[in-house]
Design an enzyme around this catalytic site. Structure first.
Site, PDB file in Angstrom:
ATOM      1  N   GLY A  27      28.152-104.647  33.417  1.00 53.55           N
ATOM      2  CA  GLY A  27      28.833-104.233  34.634  1.00 53.55           C
ATOM      3  C   GLY A  27      29.277-102.796  34.523  1.00 53.55           C
ATOM      4  N   GLY A  28      30.064-102.345  35.500  1.00 56.65           N
ATOM      5  CA  GLY A  28      30.507-100.961  35.517  1.00 56.65           C
ATOM      6  C   GLY A  28      31.526-100.644  34.453  1.00 56.65           C
ATOM      7  N   ALA A  30      32.218-102.988  31.552  1.00 58.73           N
ATOM      8  CA  ALA A  30      32.023-103.644  30.265  1.00 58.73           C
ATOM      9  C   ALA A  30      30.669-104.326  30.227  1.00 58.73           C
ATOM     10  CB  ALA A  30      33.139-104.661  30.020  1.00 58.73           C
ATOM     11  N   LYS A  50      33.368-109.738  25.869  1.00 58.47           N
ATOM     12  CA  LYS A  50      33.297-108.647  26.848  1.00 58.47           C
ATOM     13  C   LYS A  50      33.677-107.368  26.108  1.00 58.47           C
ATOM     14  CE  LYS A  50      34.438-109.117  31.153  1.00 58.47           C
ATOM     15  NZ  LYS A  50      33.290-108.554  31.900  1.00 58.47           N
ATOM     16  N   ASP A 156      40.242-109.243  41.304  1.00 55.97           N
ATOM     17  CA  ASP A 156      38.819-108.956  41.274  1.00 55.97           C
ATOM     18  C   ASP A 156      38.013-110.234  41.505  1.00 55.97           C
ATOM     19  OD1 ASP A 156      36.561-107.394  41.090  1.00 55.97           O
ATOM     20  OD2 ASP A 156      36.441-107.533  38.901  1.00 55.97           O
TER      21      ASP A 156
END
Length: 531
Positions: A27-28, A30, A50, A156
């Site tokens: 992802g952006g 991690a 993560k 989120d």
């Protein structure tokens, strides 16, 4: 990516007690990796890690905020929340360790359905969303150790952060990273592009957030899961933000008329004002269940297996290689004459040593290093030895090395028990055989037959008896003047007898003449001479 079966899968890094393997998602902020917990005594566990990107891990303020949120997230314990197991900070590495769940994300499910030209059945969507809402409610109600509310907000909620397992249970991901993500978004918006499409107006305006923020995002996720269409599909980011601020949203029935029963739920959950939304995530879940009965976990699991087959199969191969690389292929040969617990601990220490040093085990052979008899150093504590561990290139080996003599605990216990038994028998014998002291005689003058005495004569006269000792110390009685009728008594117990004054012998009197004459000339006859 996974290697071919039987290949040599090695960790990409070892941080602390975790071996990190290939990434399974990115992802952006991690990257998610498969990982392996390398515990003591040979304990191993597959986990999901993560791993934050370096630019975020180097930011001290961000790292501190991330760690604080992660600690709070560890307080959330619910079947519909993926538990946070550990947080690791090691130099430039910042890791969030989570339980590994075999499943796929909701975004992967909807994408697979879209590729096949189908939509998820509404009952399956209701079951997934109700599970996610129950997990959110558990986070919103979480308290600290004192029982005070934590006021956690996920911030989120998105299809990427809802994991659906093959067991049919939906779980919410990433508690602890959401608040940090929101703050980074304010300065590095491009790095988390797409998340703002699930943000309510107050979050974009940097106003105080509450559980209503997560409920708004859940309404957007519900619409997209039912219709398999993005709420702001085909629009530029600026246009999407404008529609969010104006609360210009589409309803499910505009995509599929049969989804009209869900219009009211989406409209209330994604209302522009927080006060107009569902008061709790639990209340939204109850309303969904009233509109349509959720599918059973078995039904949901079947859809996960069907739509996520490709991802699940690839993930299963990766997990198999990861687990194979961190465990021995076959058990070592049996060794007799040693404690099996000691051998297991030594073998585990030998296997985990390469990971503890931060390097993967080499493929070459490792020469066996004998261990001095009596101790074995595993880097943690001294252990009794008798075994030398080595490596033949494929698995650890063990060799007997004159084991030090070991004292059996069972033998020590039996010896102590026998000692206690002997002491107890001695006490009992003393109590049983203890001498009994008789009471003193009632008469003042002791008789010759009741209390034996030892006598002796000063002259060979039968009437002059002298007691030479007042205390009898032997059971034998000696008497020189005792008459034949007086039988001496041998008493087995020493007794005390009254003391008797010895008789004083009178001087001899001369009877020639048998009188004395005093000064006046008178005669006085001596009494002893006239008898």
């Amino acid at each position: 990516m996974p290697t071919a079966p039987g290949g040599d899968e090695r960790p990409t890094a070892v941080v602390g007690r975790y071996a990190i393997y290939d990434a399974v998602a990115s992802g952006g902020m991690a990257t998610v990796h498969l990982g392996r917990l390398l515990g003591s005594a040979g304990f191993l566990r597959t986990v999901a890690i993560k791993r934050l990107h370096p630019q975020f891990a180097h930011d001290k303020d961000f790292a501190a905020m991330f760690l604080d949120e992660a600690r709070l997230a560890a307080r959330v314990q619910h079947p519909n929340v993926v538990p946070t197991l550990d947080v690791v900070v090691d130099g430039t590495e910042l890791l969030l360790v989570m339980e590994y769940v075999r499943g796929v994300s909701l975004s992967q499910l909807t994408r697979a359905a879209r590729d096949q030209g189908i939509r998820l059945p509404p009952r399956v969507v209701v079951a997934i969303m109700c599970g996610a809402l129950h997990g959110l409610h558990a986070a919103h109600e979480a308290t600290d150790e004192k029982g005070d509310p934590l006021d956690l907000v996920h911030r989120d909620v998105s299809p990427q952060n809802v994991l659906v397992g093959v067991d049919g249970i939906a779980r919410v991901l990433d508690f602890g990273i959401a608040k940090a993500a929101g703050r980074v978004h304010a300065t590095k918006e491009g790095e988390i592009k797409g998340k703002l499409l699930y943000m309510p107006p107050e979050q974009m305006a940097a106003e105080p957030l509450s559980r209503a923020t997560d409920i708004y995002a859940a309404g957007i996720v519900l619409f997209e899961s039912l219709t398999n269409v993005r709420m702001f599909a085909g629009e530029q980011e600026a246009a999407a933000i404008k529609r969010i601020i104006q609360n210009d949203l589409r309803m499910p029935s505009t995509i599929a008329p049969e989804l009209a029963p869900f219009d009211a739920i989406v409209a209330r959950a994604a209302a522009g004002e927080a006060k107009d939304r569902f008061p709790t995530a639990f209340e939204m879940a109850r309303t969904l269940e009233q509109v349509m009965t959720p599918a059973t976990p078995a039904e949901v699991g079947a859809w996960v297996q069907r739509l996520g087959a490709g991802v699940l199969d690839e993930r299963a191969k990766m997990v198999a290689h990861v687990e194979r690389s961190s465990t021995r292929s076959k058990p070592p040969p049996a060794v007799t004459g040693s404690d099996p617990r000691m051998l297991a601990a030594q073998l585990a220490a030998q296997m985990s040593a390469p990971f503890a040093s931060g390097t993967a085990p080499s493929s070459g052979s490792m020469p066996s290093a004998p261990v001095a008899s009596g101790t074995f150093s595993s880097g943690i504590q001294a252990r009794p030895a008798g075994v030398a561990l080595g490596h033949d290139g494929s698995q650890p080996t063990m060799t007997m090395v004159q084991p030090a003599p070991r004292r059996s605990w069972a033998m020590l216990f039996v010896g102590a028990l026998l000692a206690l038994l002997l002491v107890a028998m001695g006490v009992i014998a003393f109590l049983v055989l203890r001498p009994q002291v008789p009471a003193p005689a009632a008469s003042a003058a002791p008789s010759a037959s009741a209390a034996p005495v030892v006598t002796a004569t000063a002259e060979p006269s039968a009437s002059a008896a002298v007691v030479t000792t007042p205390v009898v110390t032997t059971p034998v009685v000696a008497s020189a003047s005792a008459s034949p009728s007086a039988t001496p008594v041998a008493h087995p117990i020493a007794t005390a007898t009254p003391a008797v004054k010895p008789a004083v012998a009178k001087p001899k009197v001369s009877c020639d003449p048998p009188y004395t004459i005093d000064k006046k000339g008178h005669r006085h006859f001596i009494p002893e001479c006239v008898q």
